[in-house]
Design a protein around this motif. Sequence first.
Motif, PDB file in Angstrom:
ATOM      1  N   ARG A  57      -0.236  99.567 -48.107  1.00  0.00           N
ATOM      2  CA  ARG A  57       1.155  99.113 -48.057  1.00  0.00           C
ATOM      3  C   ARG A  57       1.252  97.604 -48.194  1.00  0.00           C
ATOM      4  NH1 ARG A  57       3.723 102.701 -43.056  1.00  0.00           N
ATOM      5  NH2 ARG A  57       3.339 104.768 -43.954  1.00  0.00           N
ATOM      6  N   PHE A  58       0.357  96.890 -47.532  1.00  0.00           N
ATOM      7  CA  PHE A  58       0.411  95.430 -47.558  1.00  0.00           C
ATOM      8  C   PHE A  58      -0.299  94.847 -48.777  1.00  0.00           C
ATOM      9  CE2 PHE A  58       1.177  96.625 -43.191  1.00  0.00           C
ATOM     10  CZ  PHE A  58       2.239  95.801 -42.846  1.00  0.00           C
ATOM     11  N   ALA A  59      -1.171  95.621 -49.367  1.00  0.00           N
ATOM     12  CA  ALA A  59      -1.880  95.143 -50.563  1.00  0.00           C
ATOM     13  C   ALA A  59      -0.998  95.202 -51.802  1.00  0.00           C
ATOM     14  CB  ALA A  59      -3.143  95.968 -50.780  1.00  0.00           C
ATOM     15  N   ALA A  60       0.115  95.943 -51.726  1.00  0.00           N
ATOM     16  CA  ALA A  60       0.937  96.196 -52.920  1.00  0.00           C
ATOM     17  C   ALA A  60       2.189  95.327 -52.984  1.00  0.00           C
ATOM     18  CB  ALA A  60       1.333  97.674 -52.966  1.00  0.00           C
ATOM     19  N   GLY A  61       2.207  94.201 -52.278  1.00  0.00           N
ATOM     20  CA  GLY A  61       3.388  93.348 -52.289  1.00  0.00           C
ATOM     21  C   GLY A  61       3.543  92.546 -53.569  1.00  0.00           C
ATOM     22  N   ASP A  62       4.768  92.156 -53.875  1.00  0.00           N
ATOM     23  CA  ASP A  62       5.093  91.383 -55.082  1.00  0.00           C
ATOM     24  C   ASP A  62       5.281  89.917 -54.681  1.00  0.00           C
ATOM     25  OD1 ASP A  62       6.262  90.168 -57.317  1.00  0.00           O
ATOM     26  OD2 ASP A  62       7.218  92.035 -57.944  1.00  0.00           O
ATOM     27  N   ARG A  63       4.243  89.127 -54.899  1.00  0.00           N
ATOM     28  CA  ARG A  63       4.244  87.715 -54.512  1.00  0.00           C
ATOM     29  C   ARG A  63       5.370  86.943 -55.198  1.00  0.00           C
ATOM     30  NH1 ARG A  63       0.336  83.861 -52.855  1.00  0.00           N
ATOM     31  NH2 ARG A  63       0.508  81.817 -53.842  1.00  0.00           N
ATOM     32  N   ASN A  64       5.497  87.104 -56.501  1.00  0.00           N
ATOM     33  CA  ASN A  64       6.475  86.335 -57.263  1.00  0.00           C
ATOM     34  C   ASN A  64       7.906  86.694 -56.878  1.00  0.00           C
ATOM     35  OD1 ASN A  64       4.445  84.972 -58.686  1.00  0.00           O
ATOM     36  ND2 ASN A  64       4.337  86.604 -60.232  1.00  0.00           N
ATOM     37  N   ALA A  65       8.153  87.982 -56.644  1.00  0.00           N
ATOM     38  CA  ALA A  65       9.503  88.410 -56.266  1.00  0.00           C
ATOM     39  C   ALA A  65       9.920  87.779 -54.941  1.00  0.00           C
ATOM     40  CB  ALA A  65       9.553  89.935 -56.168  1.00  0.00           C
ATOM     41  N   ALA A  66       8.997  87.752 -53.991  1.00  0.00           N
ATOM     42  CA  ALA A  66       9.314  87.172 -52.690  1.00  0.00           C
ATOM     43  C   ALA A  66       9.530  85.666 -52.791  1.00  0.00           C
ATOM     44  CB  ALA A  66       8.200  87.474 -51.695  1.00  0.00           C
ATOM     45  N   ARG A  67       8.747  84.998 -53.601  1.00  0.00           N
ATOM     46  CA  ARG A  67       8.913  83.545 -53.736  1.00  0.00           C
ATOM     47  C   ARG A  67      10.254  83.223 -54.407  1.00  0.00           C
ATOM     48  NH1 ARG A  67       3.777  79.683 -53.788  1.00  0.00           N
ATOM     49  NH2 ARG A  67       2.612  80.739 -52.144  1.00  0.00           N
ATOM     50  N   ARG A  68      10.667  84.034 -55.356  1.00  0.00           N
ATOM     51  CA  ARG A  68      11.985  83.819 -55.963  1.00  0.00           C
ATOM     52  C   ARG A  68      13.088  84.058 -54.926  1.00  0.00           C
ATOM     53  NH1 ARG A  68       9.513  86.582 -60.321  1.00  0.00           N
ATOM     54  NH2 ARG A  68      10.504  88.543 -59.654  1.00  0.00           N
ATOM     55  N   ARG A  69      12.938  85.123 -54.151  1.00  0.00           N
ATOM     56  CA  ARG A  69      13.967  85.466 -53.169  1.00  0.00           C
ATOM     57  C   ARG A  69      14.158  84.364 -52.142  1.00  0.00           C
ATOM     58  NH1 ARG A  69      14.006  90.833 -49.151  1.00  0.00           N
ATOM     59  NH2 ARG A  69      15.898  90.226 -47.977  1.00  0.00           N
ATOM     60  N   TRP A  70      13.060  83.773 -51.687  1.00  0.00           N
ATOM     61  CA  TRP A  70      13.143  82.765 -50.627  1.00  0.00           C
ATOM     62  C   TRP A  70      13.070  81.348 -51.172  1.00  0.00           C
ATOM     63  CZ3 TRP A  70      15.135  85.237 -46.905  1.00  0.00           C
ATOM     64  CH2 TRP A  70      14.779  86.566 -46.653  1.00  0.00           C
ATOM     65  N   GLU A  71      13.180  81.222 -52.483  1.00  0.00           N
ATOM     66  CA  GLU A  71      13.223  79.925 -53.160  1.00  0.00           C
ATOM     67  C   GLU A  71      12.016  79.049 -52.813  1.00  0.00           C
ATOM     68  OE1 GLU A  71      16.990  78.176 -52.300  1.00  0.00           O
ATOM     69  OE2 GLU A  71      18.120  79.651 -53.459  1.00  0.00           O
ATOM     70  N   LEU A  72      10.864  79.687 -52.852  1.00  0.00           N
ATOM     71  CA  LEU A  72       9.613  78.981 -52.643  1.00  0.00           C
ATOM     72  C   LEU A  72       9.002  78.661 -54.008  1.00  0.00           C
ATOM     73  CD1 LEU A  72       8.197  81.291 -49.832  1.00  0.00           C
ATOM     74  CD2 LEU A  72       8.911  78.895 -49.539  1.00  0.00           C
ATOM     75  N   PRO A  73       8.640  77.411 -54.276  1.00  0.00           N
ATOM     76  CA  PRO A  73       8.048  77.071 -55.570  1.00  0.00           C
ATOM     77  C   PRO A  73       6.812  77.929 -55.866  1.00  0.00           C
ATOM     78  CG  PRO A  73       8.598  75.089 -54.352  1.00  0.00           C
ATOM     79  CD  PRO A  73       8.778  76.226 -53.401  1.00  0.00           C
ATOM     80  N   ALA A  74       6.652  78.303 -57.116  1.00  0.00           N
ATOM     81  CA  ALA A  74       5.539  79.175 -57.500  1.00  0.00           C
ATOM     82  C   ALA A  74       4.193  78.545 -57.202  1.00  0.00           C
ATOM     83  CB  ALA A  74       5.645  79.516 -58.982  1.00  0.00           C
ATOM     84  N   ASP A  75       4.114  77.201 -57.275  1.00  0.00           N
ATOM     85  CA  ASP A  75       2.836  76.523 -57.060  1.00  0.00           C
ATOM     86  C   ASP A  75       2.702  75.938 -55.652  1.00  0.00           C
ATOM     87  OD1 ASP A  75       4.774  74.619 -57.347  1.00  0.00           O
ATOM     88  OD2 ASP A  75       3.634  73.323 -58.708  1.00  0.00           O
ATOM     89  N   ALA A  76       3.615  76.291 -54.749  1.00  0.00           N
ATOM     90  CA  ALA A  76       3.557  75.758 -53.384  1.00  0.00           C
ATOM     91  C   ALA A  76       2.449  76.446 -52.590  1.00  0.00           C
ATOM     92  CB  ALA A  76       4.896  75.961 -52.695  1.00  0.00           C
ATOM     93  N   PHE A  77       1.964  75.737 -51.585  1.00  0.00           N
ATOM     94  CA  PHE A  77       1.021  76.342 -50.650  1.00  0.00           C
ATOM     95  C   PHE A  77       1.829  76.777 -49.434  1.00  0.00           C
ATOM     96  CE2 PHE A  77      -2.014  76.469 -47.158  1.00  0.00           C
ATOM     97  CZ  PHE A  77      -3.097  77.121 -47.741  1.00  0.00           C
TER      98      PHE A  77
END
Length: 267
Positions: free
Chosen positions: A24-44
């Motif tokens: 369940r946790f291995a299948a998350g969408d990193r890019n979708a979450a970063r867009r949703r929370w307005e986190l830069p794609a290259d941020a740490f």
Amino acid sequence: RDLLLERGVTTPVQVIPTGVYVERFAAGDRNAARRRWELPADAFVVGHMGRLAEEKNIGFLADAVAAFLAGAGDRYFLVVGSGDAEADLVERFRAAGLAERLVCSGVLEGQALADAMNAMDVFAFASQSETQGMVLTEAMAAGLPVVGLDAPGVREVVRDRHNGRLVATASPAAFADALGWVHDRLAAGEDGLAASARETAEAFSMARSAAAAVACYRELQRSSDAGRAEQDDLWDQVRNRIRAELEILSSLTAAGDGALEESQRER
């Protein structure tokens, strides 16, 4: 387990952790979450998930993460959860001039939670009052190294410099340094921490825990069957001895009857 043994428990103790659904946790969408929370794609992104309560040491965590974020402008803190300590967390970041780099998502579940976990780069955990580190294995299922204080429930999961950092000194500065250590290795392209985190998660998976529980019950059954067989053998021995005694008594009785009859005939 150690506490039970220290208190004099002599019965064999088997430790079986609560399993985690790794997939369940291995299948998350990193890019979708970063867009949703307005986190830069290259941020740490430093992440945390859990109940935001004073006993979870949230104030310490806020200060430690803020100290790390202050070192560069491309660092953010994503917090999943809610609780009474959230206001204090927000205020500490505001006072540090880092309010715009704190993202509080509130409580998330299902796919949204898996996505948020995968949007993180490292998981930060400062609680010193855990009985087991389920949230840590969930984070590791998403491939996240964990930085946590050396405390019960944490030291059973985190292996220092293998799948994260186990911070022995409970100071925000030491914790921030540990986050920096992870950041530098990930920035250098080292993927050993993430791979080790996933391996740890697999060891705590629901399938592994269920198999361990079944094996434990089977061993108990075998021990019970063996004990029952031993008890049955003991009863067999007792019955055989009683039977032998009865045969002896029967023989003596028969002999006595025969002697009595012979005596009566002689009279």
